[in-house]
Enzyme design. Sequence first.
Site, PDB file in Angstrom:
ATOM      1  N   LYS A  18      -3.088  -5.479   1.182  1.00  0.00           N
ATOM      2  CA  LYS A  18      -2.456  -4.686   0.112  1.00  0.00           C
ATOM      3  C   LYS A  18      -3.258  -4.924  -1.176  1.00  0.00           C
ATOM      4  O   LYS A  18      -3.370  -6.056  -1.630  1.00  0.00           O
ATOM      5  CB  LYS A  18      -1.005  -5.102  -0.096  1.00  0.00           C
ATOM      6  CG  LYS A  18      -0.317  -4.382  -1.259  1.00  0.00           C
ATOM      7  CD  LYS A  18       1.034  -5.002  -1.568  1.00  0.00           C
ATOM      8  CE  LYS A  18       0.905  -6.374  -2.179  1.00  0.00           C
ATOM      9  NZ  LYS A  18       0.308  -6.324  -3.558  1.00  0.00           N
ATOM     10  N   ASP A 145       6.977  -7.673  -2.080  1.00  0.00           N
ATOM     11  CA  ASP A 145       5.846  -6.885  -1.587  1.00  0.00           C
ATOM     12  C   ASP A 145       6.087  -6.287  -0.200  1.00  0.00           C
ATOM     13  O   ASP A 145       5.365  -5.374   0.215  1.00  0.00           O
ATOM     14  CB  ASP A 145       4.581  -7.744  -1.518  1.00  0.00           C
ATOM     15  CG  ASP A 145       3.961  -7.997  -2.883  1.00  0.00           C
ATOM     16  OD1 ASP A 145       4.424  -7.383  -3.865  1.00  0.00           O
ATOM     17  OD2 ASP A 145       3.021  -8.808  -2.967  1.00  0.00           O
TER      18      ASP A 145
END
Length: 294
Positions: A18, A145
């Site tokens: 990410k 996240d």
Amino acid sequence: MTKPSQDPDILTLTAPAKINLALHITGQRDDGYHLLESLVVFGGAADRIQFKPSKHLHLSVNGPFAAGLRQEPDNLMVRAARLLATELNCAVAADMTLEKFLPISAGVGGGSSDAAATLLGLLRLWHRTINDDKLRTIALKLGADVPMCLEGSCLIARGIGDELSSGPRLPKDLGMVLVNPRVPISTPNVFRRLKNKTNPPMGPVPSAFLSAMALADWLDNQRNDLEMAAIEQAPVIETVLQALEDDGDCLFARMSGSGATCFALFVTVKHAEYAARRMAFTHPNWWVSHGGIQ
């Protein structure tokens, strides 16, 4: 995220890195959570997870960065499996193998991506379905996240990372190089060093970037508000950024998340591949990866 397997009983998923192309810290809630705005993409490198039927829950870890996880008594993937089984009212039974290719404590959400892939993989392994909202709720319990990583595509994150919307359309074949100097970063320490927690939000995000240069130009007017605090903790991050910027084909470079991984954008994946080779040759002790962007 799914990869084919020769064994029909084995399901293989990838858990991509990410990357925060921009990360603006805009405030802090009373409970301590920081508010943010971020343009997020996925790719450049990934962990790989295999799922097999079992009568018990078992996780084995191998790969280049396995050593940093073997001592964890409560791996995020195990927590994800237990939470999902509780929601589904079913047995926590699976044999999971994590091949850890992403560096740990590196600002690329490796653990969060592994947890998201675990939720998706176990739903398929157990032949179960779940409401999207419930799945996001489970994901948020595992970390701010993890809901982003469930999406696995370009998005805009706001709030504490839980308010998600579709990101802009990116240029085809856009390439990215990821570099980590093999220095772990403590995210809590980075936030403690952050001098200003009420920064301006991102500017308006176009619905599409028609070229890699257009994306680079837009990013040049955005920020990663954690970058300077991370550099105070690990000055080598500045060295990594300079090395990326010095590559003649680099369009733009910045640190991702709380560091120490930095990214650079290139016109094509092939340009990124050549740049990664050059970087790995000149800095053999750094972790270097490359690829496309989702």
